[in-house]
Scaffold this motif. Structure first.
Motif, PDB file in Angstrom:
ATOM      1  N   ILE A   9       4.152  18.729   1.376  1.00  0.00           N
ATOM      2  CA  ILE A   9       3.129  19.773   1.389  1.00  0.00           C
ATOM      3  C   ILE A   9       3.260  20.612   2.657  1.00  0.00           C
ATOM      4  O   ILE A   9       3.047  21.843   2.644  1.00  0.00           O
ATOM      5  N   GLY A  10       3.627  19.962   3.772  1.00  0.00           N
ATOM      6  CA  GLY A  10       3.779  20.698   5.034  1.00  0.00           C
ATOM      7  C   GLY A  10       4.903  21.719   4.983  1.00  0.00           C
ATOM      8  O   GLY A  10       4.809  22.792   5.603  1.00  0.00           O
ATOM      9  N   ILE A  11       5.986  21.441   4.245  1.00  0.00           N
ATOM     10  CA  ILE A  11       7.077  22.415   4.115  1.00  0.00           C
ATOM     11  C   ILE A  11       6.592  23.661   3.384  1.00  0.00           C
ATOM     12  O   ILE A  11       6.875  24.816   3.799  1.00  0.00           O
ATOM     13  N   LEU A  12       5.836  23.460   2.306  1.00  0.00           N
ATOM     14  CA  LEU A  12       5.289  24.610   1.595  1.00  0.00           C
ATOM     15  C   LEU A  12       4.306  25.387   2.468  1.00  0.00           C
ATOM     16  O   LEU A  12       4.300  26.637   2.460  1.00  0.00           O
ATOM     17  N   ALA A  13       3.482  24.662   3.214  1.00  0.00           N
ATOM     18  CA  ALA A  13       2.533  25.344   4.112  1.00  0.00           C
ATOM     19  C   ALA A  13       3.272  26.114   5.205  1.00  0.00           C
ATOM     20  O   ALA A  13       2.860  27.232   5.582  1.00  0.00           O
ATOM     21  N   ALA A  14       4.383  25.565   5.710  1.00  0.00           N
ATOM     22  CA  ALA A  14       5.154  26.260   6.748  1.00  0.00           C
ATOM     23  C   ALA A  14       5.794  27.525   6.200  1.00  0.00           C
ATOM     24  O   ALA A  14       5.867  28.562   6.902  1.00  0.00           O
ATOM     25  N   LEU A  15       6.267  27.506   4.946  1.00  0.00           N
ATOM     26  CA  LEU A  15       6.824  28.722   4.352  1.00  0.00           C
ATOM     27  C   LEU A  15       5.749  29.799   4.204  1.00  0.00           C
ATOM     28  O   LEU A  15       6.005  31.000   4.458  1.00  0.00           O
ATOM     29  N   CYS A  16       4.566  29.390   3.799  1.00  0.00           N
ATOM     30  CA  CYS A  16       3.453  30.338   3.717  1.00  0.00           C
ATOM     31  C   CYS A  16       3.107  30.904   5.099  1.00  0.00           C
ATOM     32  O   CYS A  16       2.822  32.113   5.248  1.00  0.00           O
ATOM     33  N   PHE A  17       3.128  30.038   6.106  1.00  0.00           N
ATOM     34  CA  PHE A  17       2.874  30.491   7.481  1.00  0.00           C
ATOM     35  C   PHE A  17       3.920  31.525   7.901  1.00  0.00           C
ATOM     36  O   PHE A  17       3.589  32.561   8.526  1.00  0.00           O
ATOM     37  N   ASP A  50       0.840  -1.202   0.000  1.00  0.00           N
ATOM     38  CA  ASP A  50       0.000   0.000   0.000  1.00  0.00           C
ATOM     39  C   ASP A  50       0.872   1.248   0.000  1.00  0.00           C
ATOM     40  O   ASP A  50       1.822   1.367   0.787  1.00  0.00           O
ATOM     41  N   ARG A  51       0.549   2.132  -0.888  1.00  0.00           N
ATOM     42  CA  ARG A  51       1.267   3.397  -0.958  1.00  0.00           C
ATOM     43  C   ARG A  51       0.683   4.372   0.063  1.00  0.00           C
ATOM     44  O   ARG A  51      -0.502   4.680   0.026  1.00  0.00           O
ATOM     45  N   GLY A  52       1.558   4.825   0.951  1.00  0.00           N
ATOM     46  CA  GLY A  52       1.119   5.789   1.955  1.00  0.00           C
ATOM     47  C   GLY A  52       1.191   7.215   1.439  1.00  0.00           C
ATOM     48  O   GLY A  52       1.719   7.494   0.354  1.00  0.00           O
ATOM     49  N   ASN A  53       0.674   8.138   2.247  1.00  0.00           N
ATOM     50  CA  ASN A  53       0.624   9.546   1.856  1.00  0.00           C
ATOM     51  C   ASN A  53       1.454  10.422   2.787  1.00  0.00           C
ATOM     52  O   ASN A  53       1.400  11.648   2.683  1.00  0.00           O
ATOM     53  N   ARG A  54       2.221   9.774   3.670  1.00  0.00           N
ATOM     54  CA  ARG A  54       2.929  10.563   4.689  1.00  0.00           C
ATOM     55  C   ARG A  54       4.082  11.361   4.082  1.00  0.00           C
ATOM     56  O   ARG A  54       4.355  12.479   4.503  1.00  0.00           O
ATOM     57  N   ALA A 107      -6.481  20.053   1.803  1.00  0.00           N
ATOM     58  CA  ALA A 107      -7.219  19.617   0.615  1.00  0.00           C
ATOM     59  C   ALA A 107      -6.269  19.036  -0.429  1.00  0.00           C
ATOM     60  O   ALA A 107      -6.582  18.037  -1.092  1.00  0.00           O
ATOM     61  N   TRP A 108      -5.124  19.656  -0.575  1.00  0.00           N
ATOM     62  CA  TRP A 108      -4.115  19.125  -1.506  1.00  0.00           C
ATOM     63  C   TRP A 108      -3.636  17.753  -1.058  1.00  0.00           C
ATOM     64  O   TRP A 108      -3.537  16.815  -1.858  1.00  0.00           O
ATOM     65  N   ALA A 109      -3.368  17.616   0.220  1.00  0.00           N
ATOM     66  CA  ALA A 109      -2.922  16.322   0.746  1.00  0.00           C
ATOM     67  C   ALA A 109      -4.006  15.255   0.601  1.00  0.00           C
ATOM     68  O   ALA A 109      -3.718  14.092   0.296  1.00  0.00           O
ATOM     69  N   ALA A 110      -5.271  15.641   0.817  1.00  0.00           N
ATOM     70  CA  ALA A 110      -6.370  14.673   0.686  1.00  0.00           C
ATOM     71  C   ALA A 110      -6.533  14.221  -0.763  1.00  0.00           C
ATOM     72  O   ALA A 110      -6.802  13.035  -1.029  1.00  0.00           O
ATOM     73  N   ARG A 111      -6.367  15.129  -1.706  1.00  0.00           N
ATOM     74  CA  ARG A 111      -6.453  14.741  -3.120  1.00  0.00           C
ATOM     75  C   ARG A 111      -5.329  13.785  -3.486  1.00  0.00           C
ATOM     76  O   ARG A 111      -5.551  12.817  -4.231  1.00  0.00           O
ATOM     77  N   SER A 112      -4.137  14.032  -2.990  1.00  0.00           N
ATOM     78  CA  SER A 112      -3.037  13.095  -3.245  1.00  0.00           C
ATOM     79  C   SER A 112      -3.308  11.733  -2.613  1.00  0.00           C
ATOM     80  O   SER A 112      -3.029  10.692  -3.212  1.00  0.00           O
ATOM     81  N   GLY A 113      -3.876  11.725  -1.416  1.00  0.00           N
ATOM     82  CA  GLY A 113      -4.219  10.454  -0.772  1.00  0.00           C
ATOM     83  C   GLY A 113      -5.283   9.689  -1.530  1.00  0.00           C
ATOM     84  O   GLY A 113      -5.234   8.450  -1.599  1.00  0.00           O
ATOM     85  N   ALA A 114      -6.240  10.392  -2.133  1.00  0.00           N
ATOM     86  CA  ALA A 114      -7.286   9.714  -2.907  1.00  0.00           C
ATOM     87  C   ALA A 114      -6.686   9.038  -4.144  1.00  0.00           C
ATOM     88  O   ALA A 114      -7.077   7.918  -4.500  1.00  0.00           O
ATOM     89  N   ASN A 128      -3.319  10.349   6.908  1.00  0.00           N
ATOM     90  CA  ASN A 128      -2.724   9.611   5.781  1.00  0.00           C
ATOM     91  C   ASN A 128      -3.523   9.849   4.499  1.00  0.00           C
ATOM     92  O   ASN A 128      -3.477  10.940   3.941  1.00  0.00           O
ATOM     93  N   ARG A 129      -4.271   8.855   4.026  1.00  0.00           N
ATOM     94  CA  ARG A 129      -5.038   8.997   2.786  1.00  0.00           C
ATOM     95  C   ARG A 129      -6.501   9.336   3.063  1.00  0.00           C
ATOM     96  O   ARG A 129      -7.378   9.085   2.224  1.00  0.00           O
ATOM     97  N   GLY A 130      -6.743   9.924   4.224  1.00  0.00           N
ATOM     98  CA  GLY A 130      -8.123  10.246   4.609  1.00  0.00           C
ATOM     99  C   GLY A 130      -8.716  11.388   3.785  1.00  0.00           C
ATOM    100  O   GLY A 130      -8.042  12.048   3.000  1.00  0.00           O
ATOM    101  N   ARG A 131      -9.988  11.595   3.979  1.00  0.00           N
ATOM    102  CA  ARG A 131     -10.716  12.612   3.239  1.00  0.00           C
ATOM    103  C   ARG A 131     -10.352  14.015   3.736  1.00  0.00           C
ATOM    104  O   ARG A 131      -9.762  14.202   4.802  1.00  0.00           O
ATOM    105  N   TRP A 132     -10.769  14.965   2.950  1.00  0.00           N
ATOM    106  CA  TRP A 132     -10.509  16.366   3.292  1.00  0.00           C
ATOM    107  C   TRP A 132     -11.257  16.791   4.552  1.00  0.00           C
ATOM    108  O   TRP A 132     -10.815  17.680   5.285  1.00  0.00           O
ATOM    109  N   GLY A 133     -12.374  16.146   4.809  1.00  0.00           N
ATOM    110  CA  GLY A 133     -13.144  16.492   6.000  1.00  0.00           C
ATOM    111  C   GLY A 133     -12.333  16.327   7.285  1.00  0.00           C
ATOM    112  O   GLY A 133     -12.512  17.084   8.249  1.00  0.00           O
ATOM    113  N   PHE A 134     -11.455  15.344   7.326  1.00  0.00           N
ATOM    114  CA  PHE A 134     -10.617  15.165   8.514  1.00  0.00           C
ATOM    115  C   PHE A 134      -9.680  16.362   8.708  1.00  0.00           C
ATOM    116  O   PHE A 134      -9.427  16.789   9.833  1.00  0.00           O
TER     117      PHE A 134
END
Length: 314
Positions: free
Chosen positions: A150-158, A140-144, A282-289, A213-219
């Motif tokens: 994605i978290g590095i890009l989000a941290a730069l934006c922060f 199984d391919r994980g999304n971590r 949302a970007w991470a959830a799309r990649s997980g899907a 991990n590969r959960g939905r965007w709602g999480f």
């Protein structure tokens, strides 16, 4: 003599005379044999041969053989036989059975039996043992890992939003002016107040992504508030590092924390952490899907291979 008849030489006439005389001798011998049979003369039985040590068996002279021998000696090779081949008929009559001459050493040969030839395979070589290995189940391919990027890009934006808010608040307070803007930016880029909240936001974002991990965007929407809280705490921790807390007393550290509990920059840190988690989540959830779909396809292909069973390639 006709036109087609070849002229005859004296040697041909002599040969014809010999042949005629031989034929007459054969006829006389035949009549003599019939006369002897009518007179009751006994003929030596063919099957009885008396073998004695020093007594020779008398030879009966055959007139036919004598006539042939005389003709062959006069004209050798005329009848196709040699004088040695014309043996007396009495010897053949006296012998009960033909005894072959003893074979010489050169004629006696013993041949070893030839080994049987091994059958040859005309087609392709016979295949050896074939080992069939069952296909390994897909992993199984994980999304971590994707979440970490994605978290590095989000941290730069922060960090950019946090720095802009700090400079804006300083400009409103009169601490940042146009002449000192560049110096204020460089001072903020090298301060604990900027990078401690940014680091805390990244760690909180990645931990949430590792859990979802590969959960939905709602999480990400629901649990993004935890990242906002962590970012708020990162602001307070950054103020303590900027003091620095190891050079001040606990009372002074507590007073510093109370001053920044409802500070505009602390509230901004909470909002930025919360919103950035939602949108980058949302970007991470799309990649997980997408990874979920690929895992399902790989599992179906694996089940199809198991149902098909092993196959030998041609």
């Amino acid at each position: 003599m006709s036109d087609h008849e070849a002229p005859r030489t004296p040697s041909d006439k002599n040969v014809d005379g010999v042949v005629d005389s031989a034929n007459e001798a054969l006829a006389d011998a035949d009549r003599a044999a019939k006369d002897a049979a009518s007179d009751g003369s006994s003929i030596v039985e063919e099957s009885e041969v008396i073998e004695t040590t020093n007594v020779e068996t008398p030879k009966v002279e055959d007139p036919d053989a004598a006539a042939f021998a005389e003709a062959e000696s006069a004209f050798p090779g005329t009848f196709g036989t040699s004088s040695a081949a014309a043996a007396p008929a009495s010897e053949s009559i006296a012998a009960d059975a033909y005894t072959p001459p003893p074979a010489s050493d050169a004629d006696t040969r013993i041949f070893a039996p030839e080994p049987a030839a091994e059958p040859t395979v005309t087609g392709a070589a016979a295949p050896g043992p074939i080992f069939v290995q069952a296909p390994e189940p897909p992993r199984d391919r994980g999304n971590r890992g994707t979440v970490a990027g994605i978290g590095i890009l989000a941290a730069l934006c922060f960090a950019v939003l946090y720095l802009g808010t700090a400079l804006g608040i300083g400009a409103l307070a009169g601490n940042v002016e146009g002449d000192t803007f560049v110096d204020s930016v460089l001072e903020a880029l090298t301060s604990w107040q900027l990078w401690v909240p940014t680091a805390v936001f990244f760690i909180a974002f990645w931990l949430l992504g590792a859990i979802i991990n590969r959960g939905r965007w709602g999480f990400w929407v629901v649990f993004g508030i935890l990242v906002g809280v962590a970012s708020y705490g990162g602001h307070l921790l950054g103020q303590l590092f900027a003091a620095p807390f190891w050079n001040i007393s606990s009372a002074q550290a507590g007073e510093l924390v109370n001053v920044n509990l409802l500070a505009p920059l602390a509230i901004a840190a909470f909002i930025f952490g919360r919103e950035l988690t939602i949108w980058f989540g949302a970007w991470a959830a799309r990649s997980g899907a997408r990874k979920t779909v690929r895992n399902a396809e790989a599992q179906r292909e694996y089940e199809r291979l198991l149902e098909a069973g092993p196959k030998l390639s041609a």
